[in-house]
Design an enzyme around this catalytic site. Structure first.
Site, PDB file in Angstrom:
ATOM      1  N   HIS A 181       0.826  -1.207   0.000  1.00  0.00           N
ATOM      2  CA  HIS A 181       0.000   0.000   0.000  1.00  0.00           C
ATOM      3  C   HIS A 181       0.858   1.254   0.000  1.00  0.00           C
ATOM      4  CE1 HIS A 181      -2.798   3.129   1.164  1.00  0.00           C
ATOM      5  NE2 HIS A 181      -3.726   2.350   0.653  1.00  0.00           N
ATOM      6  N   GLU A 213       0.775   3.912  -3.055  1.00  0.00           N
ATOM      7  CA  GLU A 213       0.609   5.296  -2.563  1.00  0.00           C
ATOM      8  C   GLU A 213       1.928   6.023  -2.294  1.00  0.00           C
ATOM      9  OE1 GLU A 213      -2.384   6.639  -2.311  1.00  0.00           O
ATOM     10  OE2 GLU A 213      -3.819   5.016  -1.980  1.00  0.00           O
ATOM     11  N   HIS A 246      -7.550  -1.739  -4.453  1.00  0.00           N
ATOM     12  CA  HIS A 246      -6.206  -1.518  -5.016  1.00  0.00           C
ATOM     13  C   HIS A 246      -5.762  -2.699  -5.876  1.00  0.00           C
ATOM     14  CE1 HIS A 246      -5.480   2.243  -3.077  1.00  0.00           C
ATOM     15  NE2 HIS A 246      -5.527   1.751  -1.849  1.00  0.00           N
TER      16      HIS A 246
HETATM   17 CO    CO Z   1      -5.544   2.874  -0.134  1.00  0.00          CO
END
Ligand code: CO
Length: 298
Positions: A181, A213, A246
């Site tokens: 992530h 991210e 995601h």
């Molecule tokens: Co997220």
């Protein structure tokens, strides 16, 4: 002597009473332990299995202890409440309710991979509750460690991933691309580089880890892949507890030009196999989850 006698007296009275009759009544309160699993949450039913698997692993490992679930994402909580009427509390709500129901010892276990921003939020909540004394406080409240909390944890995760992709790794021209992530502007993001080191030690040139991210970004992953000319086939998989939004869109979304699947195709990789299963469904991850709860209970 006096103290010992009165303690024995209190103890015998407590033992004679059914547990429920003195729940939430201050001094004479019997121990009541509970586990709160705190997850970001997911609104995708097929992704939910990963979270439920961890909850069930805790239930099986600690049969006398009630296990509850909280989600930290309000967007997801509201979505599933309106779509299917399922109410999942926030950690604050869940703990307040557990206090009201007479729980005395509460073990909060996050499902996060790194101790990033989301984990900090859980720690804040646990610290706030542990500062409450008396009626609204717990006798004990603890928070468990996320998966990647140090160097040894990364080595352990590398072992889990070696076992998870054992079949694919037997093909020498195949590399495993993992999507973590990531947590921007947080020191914990460095755990991904630490894990990459552990993976390189375990199987050099076979695992390529990026984040959605933060860093490393997909272009870092592609640049590194290009330096490994033996790699012809790719397996793409989330390094996340849940294979949710995601995994299905940012990683393997066929319609999304910016998905890793399409960017890797553009980079010349024709043979790409998505493996969209959350880590939460992995038996070794569930085992590690239970071990961390046990650690907290000591
Ligand atoms: Co997220």
């Amino acid at each position: 002597m006096h103290k010992v006698l009165s303690a024995l007296l209190v103890l015998s009275v407590l033992l004679a009473l059914p547990a429920a009759s003195f729940a939430a009544h201050g001094d004479g309160q019997a121990d009541k332990a509970g586990i709160l699993v705190a997850s970001f949450g997911t609104s995708m039913p097929q992704a939910r299995r990963a979270i439920d698997n961890l909850v069930n692993a805790a239930k099986t490992a600690f049969p006398g202890v009630e296990v509850r679930l909280a989600f930290t994402s309000n967007i997801i909580r509201r979505k599933i409440a309106s779509e299917r009427g399922e109410i999942i509390p926030t950690p604050v709500e869940a703990l307040a309710r557990m206090n009201d129901e007479g729980f005395t010892h509460v073990y909060v276990m996050p499902t996060h991979i790194i101790p990033g921003e989301e984990y900090d939020e859980i720690v804040n909540v646990v610290e706030a509750f542990s500062s409450l004394k008396g009626k609204y406080g717990f006798r004990k409240i603890a928070v468990g460690k996320p998966y990647l909390f140090g160097v040894e944890d990364c080595d352990q995760m590398a072992k889990v991933l070696m076992a998870r992709f054992a079949k694919q790794l037997r093909q020498k021209d195949t590399a495993i691309v993992l999507m973590g992530h990531g947590t921007p502007e947080h020191i914990a993001n460095a755990m991904y580089s630490q894990l990459q080191l552990s993976l390189d030690r375990a199987a050099y040139g076979r695992f390529f880890l990026g984040t959605v991210e933060a860093a490393p970004v997909i272009t870092d992953v592609i640049a590194k892949l290009k330096r490994n000319r033996g790699v012809k086939k790719l397996v793409i998989s989330p390094l996340m507890i849940v294979a949710g939004d995601h995994a299905n869109n940012d990683l393997a979304g066929a319609d999304d030009d910016e998905s890793w699947l399409n960017l890797l195709k553009k980079a010349g990789y024709k043979n790409i196999t998505p493996y969209l299963v959350g880590l939460g469904e992995d038996p070794n991850i569930a085992k590690g989850f239970v071990e961390r709860i046990r650690e907290m209970m000591k």
